[in-house]
Design a protein around this motif. Structure first.
Motif, PDB file in Angstrom:
ATOM      1  N   ILE A   1       0.804  -1.222   0.000  1.00  0.00           N
ATOM      2  CA  ILE A   1       0.000   0.000   0.000  1.00  0.00           C
ATOM      3  C   ILE A   1       0.844   1.283   0.000  1.00  0.00           C
ATOM      4  O   ILE A   1       0.447   2.292  -0.561  1.00  0.00           O
ATOM      5  CB  ILE A   1      -1.022  -0.006   1.151  1.00  0.00           C
ATOM      6  N   THR A   2       2.019   1.241   0.617  1.00  0.00           N
ATOM      7  CA  THR A   2       2.888   2.422   0.624  1.00  0.00           C
ATOM      8  C   THR A   2       4.188   2.182  -0.135  1.00  0.00           C
ATOM      9  O   THR A   2       5.119   2.966  -0.026  1.00  0.00           O
ATOM     10  CB  THR A   2       3.237   2.862   2.059  1.00  0.00           C
ATOM     11  N   ALA A   3       4.250   1.097  -0.912  1.00  0.00           N
ATOM     12  CA  ALA A   3       5.482   0.745  -1.611  1.00  0.00           C
ATOM     13  C   ALA A   3       5.840   1.777  -2.667  1.00  0.00           C
ATOM     14  O   ALA A   3       4.979   2.366  -3.313  1.00  0.00           O
ATOM     15  CB  ALA A   3       5.336  -0.633  -2.260  1.00  0.00           C
ATOM     16  N   GLN A   4       7.162   1.972  -2.822  1.00  0.00           N
ATOM     17  CA  GLN A   4       7.674   2.894  -3.835  1.00  0.00           C
ATOM     18  C   GLN A   4       9.017   2.363  -4.310  1.00  0.00           C
ATOM     19  O   GLN A   4       9.863   1.987  -3.501  1.00  0.00           O
ATOM     20  CB  GLN A   4       7.837   4.293  -3.257  1.00  0.00           C
ATOM     21  N   ASP A   5       9.216   2.323  -5.612  1.00  0.00           N
ATOM     22  CA  ASP A   5      10.464   1.880  -6.198  1.00  0.00           C
ATOM     23  C   ASP A   5      11.570   2.866  -5.833  1.00  0.00           C
ATOM     24  O   ASP A   5      11.400   4.085  -5.966  1.00  0.00           O
ATOM     25  CB  ASP A   5      10.304   1.787  -7.713  1.00  0.00           C
TER      26      ASP A   5
ATOM     27  N   SER B   1      11.517  -6.559  -8.896  1.00  0.00           N
ATOM     28  CA  SER B   1      12.423  -6.844  -7.778  1.00  0.00           C
ATOM     29  C   SER B   1      12.726  -5.548  -7.041  1.00  0.00           C
ATOM     30  O   SER B   1      12.769  -4.492  -7.652  1.00  0.00           O
ATOM     31  CB  SER B   1      13.730  -7.425  -8.303  1.00  0.00           C
ATOM     32  N   PRO B   2      12.931  -5.566  -5.778  1.00  0.00           N
ATOM     33  CA  PRO B   2      12.902  -6.709  -4.874  1.00  0.00           C
ATOM     34  C   PRO B   2      11.541  -6.914  -4.214  1.00  0.00           C
ATOM     35  O   PRO B   2      11.394  -7.795  -3.385  1.00  0.00           O
ATOM     36  CB  PRO B   2      13.944  -6.330  -3.824  1.00  0.00           C
ATOM     37  N   ALA B   3      10.537  -6.144  -4.586  1.00  0.00           N
ATOM     38  CA  ALA B   3       9.235  -6.200  -3.904  1.00  0.00           C
ATOM     39  C   ALA B   3       8.287  -7.247  -4.461  1.00  0.00           C
ATOM     40  O   ALA B   3       7.211  -7.430  -3.934  1.00  0.00           O
ATOM     41  CB  ALA B   3       8.558  -4.833  -3.995  1.00  0.00           C
ATOM     42  N   SER B   4       8.675  -7.937  -5.499  1.00  0.00           N
ATOM     43  CA  SER B   4       7.739  -8.799  -6.233  1.00  0.00           C
ATOM     44  C   SER B   4       7.155  -9.939  -5.411  1.00  0.00           C
ATOM     45  O   SER B   4       7.740 -10.388  -4.440  1.00  0.00           O
ATOM     46  CB  SER B   4       8.440  -9.382  -7.464  1.00  0.00           C
TER      47      SER B   4
END
Length: 122
Positions: free
Chosen positions: A16-20, A80-83
């Protein structure tokens, strides 16, 4: 709901708060673009941030007409790396389909980005 569907849908909420880190995509709590890219066309009406998730077992659809961009949602689940391990998301033109095992999460945009829509109306 299939096990792979549970993983994909849990992935939506976990990011929900992820950002590359390189600034290529961001989710922004599902209501704004922290990267301040050109926004979506909006009539200013209440439907400007409409979101719908529906599906059954192996086939799910998320429809949006606001932030985050469907491209960002697909990237948050596959880059990657959040996948989500094993998830892929080929661009299908007007939408993305994130696949994991035999489960598909279709990401539909209900409005075109401002620059694309203005080019169509010229």
């Amino acid at each position: 709901m299939s096990e792979d569907a549970e993983r994909l849908l849990a992935g939506l909420t976990c990011r929900i708060t992820a950002q590359d880190a390189a600034g290529r995509w961001a989710i922004g709590n599902w209501f704004f673009d922290p990267l301040t890219r050109p926004g979506w066309l909006s009539s200013g009406g209440e439907d400007r941030s409409e979101k719908q998730l529906h599906g059954y077992r192996y086939h799910w659809t998320l429809q949006r007409n606001g932030s985050p961009y469907v491209e960002d949602v697909a990237a948050s689940l596959t880059a990657s790396p959040a996948s989500v391990s094993g998830a892929i998301a080929p661009n299908a033109g007007s939408h993305f389909e994130v696949s994991l095992g035999n489960t598909t999460l279709r990401l539909d945009r209900r409005r075109a980005p401002a620059q694309q829509e203005s080019e169509v109306t010229r």
